[in-house]
Design a protein around this motif. Structure first.
Motif, mmCIF file in Angstrom:
data_model
loop_
_atom_site.group_PDB
_atom_site.id
_atom_site.type_symbol
_atom_site.label_atom_id
_atom_site.label_comp_id
_atom_site.label_asym_id
_atom_site.label_seq_id
_atom_site.Cartn_x
_atom_site.Cartn_y
_atom_site.Cartn_z
ATOM 1 N N ARG A 19 -10.824 7.698 -0.426
ATOM 2 C CA ARG A 19 -11.284 7.432 -1.801
ATOM 3 C C ARG A 19 -10.977 8.623 -2.708
ATOM 4 N NH1 ARG A 19 -17.199 6.333 0.072
ATOM 5 N NH2 ARG A 19 -16.487 8.199 1.151
ATOM 6 N N TRP A 20 -11.219 9.826 -2.175
ATOM 7 C CA TRP A 20 -10.939 11.051 -2.934
ATOM 8 C C TRP A 20 -9.442 11.173 -3.191
ATOM 9 C CZ3 TRP A 20 -8.251 15.650 -2.725
ATOM 10 C CH2 TRP A 20 -8.701 16.689 -3.538
ATOM 11 N N LEU A 21 -8.650 10.919 -2.136
ATOM 12 C CA LEU A 21 -7.191 11.046 -2.254
ATOM 13 C C LEU A 21 -6.642 10.058 -3.270
ATOM 14 C CD1 LEU A 21 -6.348 11.507 1.518
ATOM 15 C CD2 LEU A 21 -6.063 13.217 -0.283
ATOM 16 N N LYS A 22 -7.236 8.858 -3.282
ATOM 17 C CA LYS A 22 -6.791 7.840 -4.224
ATOM 18 C C LYS A 22 -7.130 8.261 -5.658
ATOM 19 C CE LYS A 22 -6.423 2.948 -4.193
ATOM 20 N NZ LYS A 22 -6.588 1.725 -3.522
ATOM 21 N N PRO A 67 0.829 -1.200 0.000
ATOM 22 C CA PRO A 67 0.000 0.000 0.000
ATOM 23 C C PRO A 67 0.872 1.261 0.000
ATOM 24 C CG PRO A 67 -0.190 -1.213 2.082
ATOM 25 C CD PRO A 67 0.667 -2.028 1.199
ATOM 26 N N ARG A 68 0.551 2.173 -0.893
ATOM 27 C CA ARG A 68 1.370 3.376 -1.037
ATOM 28 C C ARG A 68 0.473 4.596 -0.930
ATOM 29 N NH1 ARG A 68 3.344 3.451 -6.476
ATOM 30 N NH2 ARG A 68 4.163 1.360 -6.503
ATOM 31 N N GLY A 69 0.942 5.638 -0.305
ATOM 32 C CA GLY A 69 0.164 6.861 -0.235
ATOM 33 C C GLY A 69 0.250 7.599 -1.564
ATOM 34 N N SER A 70 -0.460 8.721 -1.665
ATOM 35 C CA SER A 70 -0.370 9.502 -2.895
ATOM 36 C C SER A 70 -0.121 10.961 -2.539
ATOM 37 C CB SER A 70 -1.659 9.356 -3.714
ATOM 38 O OG SER A 70 -2.755 9.748 -2.938
#
Ligand code: PHE
Length: 356
Positions: A335-338, A101-104
């Motif tokens: 979800r928005w950030l993804k 899992p990776r952040g954005s």
């Protein structure tokens, strides 16, 4: 059962234990708390001295033998298990690595990086200032008179400072103009991106939002430099050559003359995009730095002049990447950030397309 018979039986049991679980069962039945060897050891207490002298060594050696045999069998079973796994399990080095899992990167950070990249190419450095600012830097030095509505309690978050002073959460990034002119000698070319605060909240306003300030101070600077810089920046940012600017006379206390800048938009595939000139929308405030501001910073306005501009980073992000609700920027909804986030590996560069 006498020690010799028991030894024979346990040796057979250990040898025939076919896996670690079976061996453990044998161990518990022999030398566990109520195991057969343990029971034999307990009988020593009730014996007379002669029998104990005769039986003791036999029983103790039985215990040692059994313990050693179990350890040996355990090692053999473990080896066999390892051999079996080495034979049956293969590591397929050609398989792609499992994804972790990776952040954005948040669109605001992305856009700030894009802006820093564009302006770095134009020779601008990045400057910073505090978010808790004093009245002088936020207002007075910027030629905002005591009676200006921006000082009204409804717009500005006031807070108490040290020694009975009053501080504000900066209402714009313009105080960084003052701090830079006071701490650096011209020529100055800076941008100042950062958080600003106003007591305002609806679909298009949040109490905290982001601005980016631009400031150029040098000899012989005029509106032509301002217009070229803004045009170059907006074309690079929106990655279109057909970005058209319209400058309208306006008023800011710290610039004279002042101009509000609109960009042209057009409809493409039913969506409003920047470029062309079917309509106009305001994107930034700008102007020539007011001589009073230059003087307040200890510079001679007869020698030094320049231009400044300020715009909303969040708004630029919305226009470029098509979000329609500002509040979602600060909800922290994964979800928005993804959906709208950017890969940390896609560093904006002019050659690669800043928004790549
Ligand atoms: N500080 C102004 C604002 O927040 C924008 C601006 C910056 C205008 C620099 C002119 C020059 O609205």
């Amino acid at each position: 059962m006498n020690p010799d018979d028991l030894k024979q039986r346990l040796t057979d049991d250990i040898a025939s234990a076919s896996d670690l679980a079976a061996l453990e069962a044998v161990r518990v039945a022999a030398i566990g708390k109520s195991g057969s060897v343990t029971a034999l050891l307990k009988t020593l207490g009730a014996m007379d001295a002669d029998s104990r002298a005769a039986e003791g060594p036999k029983i103790h050696s039985l215990r040692e033998c059994v313990t050693a045999a179990i350890a040996e069998r355990k090692a053999a079973l473990e080896d066999a298990e390892l051999d079996r796994r080495l034979k049956t399990e293969h590591v397929d080095l050609s398989l792609p690595a499992r994804e972790s899992p990776r952040g954005s990167v948040h669109p605001v950070s992305q856009v700030m990086d894009e802006l820093a990249e564009i302006f770095a190419d134009l020779g601008f450095a990045v400057a910073e200032g505090p978010e808790i600012e004093d009245d002088w830097h936020n207002f007075t030095a910027l030629n905002i008179p005591e009676t200006h509505p921006a000082r009204d309690m409804h717009d500005t978050f006031y807070m108490a400072g040290e020694h009975d002073t009053q501080m504000v959460l900066r209402t714009h990034t313009s105080p960084v103009q003052i701090r830079t002119m006071m701490s650096e000698k011209p020529p100055i070319r800076i941008i100042a991106p950062g958080r600003v605060y106003r007591s305002d909240s609806d679909a298009t306003h949040t109490p905290m939002f982001h601005q980016i300030e631009g400031l150029v101070i040098d000899r012989g600077i005029h509106m032509g430099h301002l217009k070229w810089t803004l045009e170059t920046f907006l074309r690079a940012f929106f990655e279109r050559d057909d970005v058209v600017l319209r400058m309208r006379p306006s008023y800011f206390p710290f610039t004279e003359p002042s101009a509000e800048v609109d960009v042209g938009w057009s409809i493409e595939k039913g969506r409003r995009v920047v470029g062309g000139s079917e309509g106009w929308m305001e994107v930034l405030g700008s102007g020539m730095v007011h001589p009073k501001v230059i003087a307040a910073c200890g510079l001679d306005p007869a020698e030094w002049q320049g231009f400044a501009f300020g715009t909303g980073v969040d708004r630029l992000a919305m226009l470029k990447y098509g979000m329609d609700d500002l509040r979602a920027f600060f909800d922290g909804d994964l979800r928005w950030l993804k959906h709208y986030g950017f890969s940390a590996f896609d560093v904006p560069t002019l050659s690669g397309g800043v928004g790549a």
